[in-house]
Each structure stands twice: as structure tokens, then as C-alpha cells.
Scaffold this motif. Sequence first.
Motif, PDB file in Angstrom:
ATOM      1  N   THR A   1      30.609  44.334  31.878  1.00 34.27           N
ATOM      2  CA  THR A   1      31.623  45.517  31.589  1.00 34.27           C
ATOM      3  C   THR A   1      31.143  45.533  29.947  1.00 34.27           C
ATOM      4  OG1 THR A   1      32.623  42.948  32.354  1.00 34.27           O
ATOM      5  CG2 THR A   1      32.337  44.466  33.858  1.00 34.27           C
ATOM      6  N   ALA A   2      29.946  45.974  29.684  1.00 34.73           N
ATOM      7  CA  ALA A   2      30.332  46.220  27.920  1.00 34.73           C
ATOM      8  C   ALA A   2      31.626  47.014  28.070  1.00 34.73           C
ATOM      9  CB  ALA A   2      29.412  46.635  27.508  1.00 34.73           C
ATOM     10  N   VAL A   3      31.870  48.196  29.091  1.00 35.93           N
ATOM     11  CA  VAL A   3      32.402  49.437  29.101  1.00 35.93           C
ATOM     12  C   VAL A   3      32.858  49.296  30.993  1.00 35.93           C
ATOM     13  CG1 VAL A   3      31.618  50.856  27.227  1.00 35.93           C
ATOM     14  CG2 VAL A   3      30.541  50.671  29.371  1.00 35.93           C
ATOM     15  N   SER A   4      34.129  50.376  31.503  1.00 37.40           N
ATOM     16  CA  SER A   4      33.918  49.861  32.709  1.00 37.40           C
ATOM     17  C   SER A   4      33.125  51.011  33.426  1.00 37.40           C
ATOM     18  CB  SER A   4      35.958  50.430  33.087  1.00 37.40           C
ATOM     19  OG  SER A   4      35.433  50.812  34.345  1.00 37.40           O
ATOM     20  N   GLY A   5      32.273  50.852  34.369  1.00 36.89           N
ATOM     21  CA  GLY A   5      32.241  52.437  35.047  1.00 36.89           C
ATOM     22  C   GLY A   5      32.245  52.829  35.587  1.00 36.89           C
ATOM     23  N   ASN A   6      32.079  54.288  35.597  1.00 37.88           N
ATOM     24  CA  ASN A   6      32.013  55.306  35.981  1.00 37.88           C
ATOM     25  C   ASN A   6      32.027  55.377  37.390  1.00 37.88           C
ATOM     26  OD1 ASN A   6      32.651  58.225  36.042  1.00 37.88           O
ATOM     27  ND2 ASN A   6      30.671  58.877  35.697  1.00 37.88           N
ATOM     28  N   ARG A   7      33.936  55.037  37.484  1.00 43.28           N
ATOM     29  CA  ARG A   7      34.161  55.162  39.146  1.00 43.28           C
ATOM     30  C   ARG A   7      34.711  55.969  39.319  1.00 43.28           C
ATOM     31  NH1 ARG A   7      35.962  48.849  38.741  1.00 43.28           N
ATOM     32  NH2 ARG A   7      34.238  48.629  38.045  1.00 43.28           N
ATOM     33  N   GLU A   8      34.040  57.248  39.727  1.00 43.87           N
ATOM     34  CA  GLU A   8      34.599  59.065  40.049  1.00 43.87           C
ATOM     35  C   GLU A   8      35.378  58.898  41.141  1.00 43.87           C
ATOM     36  OE1 GLU A   8      30.693  60.718  40.762  1.00 43.87           O
ATOM     37  OE2 GLU A   8      30.257  60.927  38.422  1.00 43.87           O
ATOM     38  N   ASN A   9      34.913  57.942  42.279  1.00 41.18           N
ATOM     39  CA  ASN A   9      35.433  58.398  43.107  1.00 41.18           C
ATOM     40  C   ASN A   9      37.464  57.266  43.291  1.00 41.18           C
ATOM     41  OD1 ASN A   9      36.124  54.629  43.631  1.00 41.18           O
ATOM     42  ND2 ASN A   9      36.313  54.972  45.733  1.00 41.18           N
ATOM     43  N   HIS A  10      37.776  56.527  42.258  1.00 43.65           N
ATOM     44  CA  HIS A  10      38.605  56.824  41.760  1.00 43.65           C
ATOM     45  C   HIS A  10      39.885  57.834  41.777  1.00 43.65           C
ATOM     46  CE1 HIS A  10      38.216  52.553  40.492  1.00 43.65           C
ATOM     47  NE2 HIS A  10      38.047  52.675  41.583  1.00 43.65           N
ATOM     48  N   VAL A  11      39.077  58.764  41.119  1.00 40.15           N
ATOM     49  CA  VAL A  11      40.297  60.209  40.210  1.00 40.15           C
ATOM     50  C   VAL A  11      40.117  60.567  41.679  1.00 40.15           C
ATOM     51  CG1 VAL A  11      39.914  61.864  39.970  1.00 40.15           C
ATOM     52  CG2 VAL A  11      38.950  60.345  38.576  1.00 40.15           C
ATOM     53  N   ARG A  12      39.369  60.459  42.559  1.00 44.62           N
ATOM     54  CA  ARG A  12      38.940  61.197  44.092  1.00 44.62           C
ATOM     55  C   ARG A  12      40.103  60.957  44.902  1.00 44.62           C
ATOM     56  NH1 ARG A  12      33.353  61.204  43.966  1.00 44.62           N
ATOM     57  NH2 ARG A  12      33.203  63.316  42.563  1.00 44.62           N
ATOM     58  N   VAL A  13      40.590  59.722  44.765  1.00 41.47           N
ATOM     59  CA  VAL A  13      41.412  59.026  45.586  1.00 41.47           C
ATOM     60  C   VAL A  13      42.507  59.039  44.852  1.00 41.47           C
ATOM     61  CG1 VAL A  13      39.565  58.049  46.947  1.00 41.47           C
ATOM     62  CG2 VAL A  13      40.735  56.360  45.600  1.00 41.47           C
ATOM     63  N   GLY A  14      42.917  58.703  44.049  1.00 38.44           N
ATOM     64  CA  GLY A  14      44.289  59.098  43.707  1.00 38.44           C
ATOM     65  C   GLY A  14      44.423  57.411  42.380  1.00 38.44           C
ATOM     66  N   PHE A  15      43.259  56.829  42.230  1.00 39.85           N
ATOM     67  CA  PHE A  15      43.258  55.302  41.881  1.00 39.85           C
ATOM     68  C   PHE A  15      43.465  55.351  40.850  1.00 39.85           C
ATOM     69  CE2 PHE A  15      42.383  51.484  40.655  1.00 39.85           C
ATOM     70  CZ  PHE A  15      43.408  51.187  41.104  1.00 39.85           C
TER      71      PHE A  15
END
Length: 396
Positions: free
Chosen positions: A170-184
Motif C-alpha cells: 500500500t505505497a498508495v491506496s488503490g484506485n477504488r472507483e467504486n467508492h465514488v460510485r457507491v458514495g463511500f
Amino acid sequence: GTRTIATDTPRRLRSILSLEDFEPAARRVLPRPVYGYVAGGCETDASLAGNRSAFAEWGFVTRVLQGVAQRSQATTLFGKTWSAPFGIAPMGMCALAAYRGDLALAQAAAAANIPMVCSGTGLIALEDVRRANPDAWFQAYVPGETARIEALVERVARAGYGTLVVTADTAVSGNRENHVRVGFSSPLRPSVALAWQGVTHPRWLFGSFLRTLAQHGMPHFENSQATRGAPILSRNAVRDFGARDHLGWEHLGLIRRLWKGQLVVKGILSAADARSARDCGADGLIVSNHGGRQLDGAVSPLRVLPSVVAAVPELPVMMDSGVRRGNDVLKAIALGARFVFIGRPFLYAAAVGGEPGVRHGITLLQQEIHRNMALLGISRLEQMREGRLVPAQGPL
Ligand code: FNR
């Protein structure tokens, strides 16, 4: 040994026949942002899918008439004998999905005598998790600054943990696009949409969130040196979670000098990194692509497991990512894993059924292993390494 599904199994768990059955049940119970946070991968979800399909690339070669009445799945690791070769992977913010989720996981693991790894991004203090389960392990994201590394290691030792898992992918956080889509988001931002999700998921709202608020107050991040004290629900949602992309093996070396207990490095996918971890003094490794949540396209841990095991034969090599069935556990062991960890299904189990739900999940997996050891013709798990696996397709 294993039990059959007891008649005292709570009613809502009776239709849960395998670990995978917890997912649709949890999806109904959880608000969309919370379910999405747990279920999601990153970008195209290629690694998430690959983690499952990798197991189907292998087929079992059974032996018959082997006298397997006395079979055992007990497994010794770091001087302790566990009742099964699997444990519960560290998951951040468990207490968002299930009432005091980390404690439900910790207590179920203690009752079943399997390891549970307390997350470094938990909402329950690591001291409380360790009190609930004296055999729990602790997972840390390495803080970016030496002073914070020292403070964290000291706190974990003071709490009485014997095993420290350092997550390194976890040098950086992964690109969790789904967080944006679901409002997290982390922390969660109050909004009408979020409130509506709560109202439309009353079991979660009353049984978990409001119950927590009433009994313990607003949950805060408790375990990370960088975010300690940050509330889970906050208007100023942008917080400095601490930079980690400058970290190198010398930081693991520093932790090794500070930490007297067992040291495990999680998130290894290459033989070269396995050797670096060993050379730094690690006592074990977890081969993992973080459940497909970090680098999309990262290879499935199962595929690289044999080369990692060959690189560090003196270390116990564990794996996680995509394990759902007893057969998956048996395949991982055949490919050299000493132990496996499972994430999402146990958190779904906690969301659906609390601590009894997690115990039910553990029992189901133990039963699958126990039954299929008999069908494979083995009494001990080490026998999985005796040519019991071949590629499921192609010429032999
Ligand atoms: C994780 N994972 C994770 N890993 C870690 O080292 N520290 C953490 O705080 C978290 N947090 C976290 C939250 C959630 C909701 C999930 C699903 C996962 C990764 C976890 O430890 C493990 O590597 C994967 O979950 C394994 O894959 P499966 O079993 O979920 O497919």
C-alpha cells in the motif's frame, strides 16, 4: 474435529450453506456505501475476478481406500496449534459493517481457535481486540515517520500482541472507483443520500450504527498512528492518512529491530521481495494482492505461491485473496501455503449474524475441509503436497 451444523444455529443462518452465501445476505442488510466498500476491488476488478478463477485452474487427483477415519486439519504455526489452516484477514472499519465488528471476529476466532488479525485501520482499539482474543495478531500499515513507527510498535507490544503483520502493498491506496460510485468515503461524509441509505437499511441503522452511537459514541479510527482520533463520520472528510510511498526495506529493518515478537510481511507477490523480507528478519509472509483492492491486474497470489515458497523454503508462507471454499484452502496448501487467510466472507458473516454468524462461517469451512480430506484420501494436510494437484486443463 468438526461438528455438523447444530440445531442451535440461529434461524437466519440456516439458509447459509457456504461462505459465499453470506454475500447476498449482507448485501441486503448493508447500506450501499458500506457494502460497496467491503465488496469492491479497483479499476476493472481484473484481480478480484482472477483471485477466484485461479483456483479453477487446478484439479484434484484423489486416492481411495486410504483409511481416513482419523483425519485432522490442525496446523501449527509460530509455535501454536490452530484448529484449522485458515484465519481471518485484517479488515479496516469492520465496525462500520457489523456492530463492534472487530470484536465479533475476534471472539468467533477465539472460540474456534483460529487466528484473527486486528486491522491497523480499525474503529475498535487494538487493546480491546486483544482483550477479546489473546491470540489475535495485529496488522500495521507502516507509518511514514520513524517516531510514529516506534510509538506504534511500542503500543502493540504493550497491548500484548505476539505477532505483528506489516502490510507492504500500500505505497498508495488503490484506485477504488467504486467508492465514488457507491458514495463511500473515509471518513464518511454526512449527506441526504447517506441518511436515506440508513433509513432504508433499518437492521443496520438500529442494530449496528445507532446502537454503537448510543453505547459507545461516534466510532473513531483507533489504531493508526496517522489517523488516530478521526471520527468515522465527518464533514471535513479530507484527512491526511500519512504518506507511505517513500518507505523502503530499511523501514522493515527498523521494525524488526524494535519488534521482539513474530514479524509477518503481507502483500508479497514476488520471489525477490520474499527474499528481501527474509533478509530483513521476517518470520513469515502472506502472499496477497490485497483481495484485488490495490493494483488492478496484480497476479493472483495462488499463481505465484509456488515460486515464493521455493524462494524462501525456511519461512512459513501464507496466502490470501479469493479463498472461499475448503477446496480452495486445500489447493493453496498443495501449492505450498502453510496457512490461508480469508477476508470479505467473514465480515459479511459478522454483518448478517454477528459473532454466531462468524462462528457458523468458520464451522462451514472446517466441515468442507474435513469432508474433502476424506474424499481426497488424506488424513493430514501435509499429504496435499504429495502430487494431489494437476492443471485442470491441457495435456498431463
Ligand atoms: C481489507 N484488507 C486489508 N488488509 C490489510 O492489511 N489491512 C487492512 O486494514 C485491510 N482492510 C480491508 C478492508 C476490507 C473491507 C477488505 C475486504 C479487505 C485486505 C485483507 O486483509 C485481505 O488481504 C483480503 O481481504 C483477502 O481477500 P478476500 O478473502 O477478501 O478475497
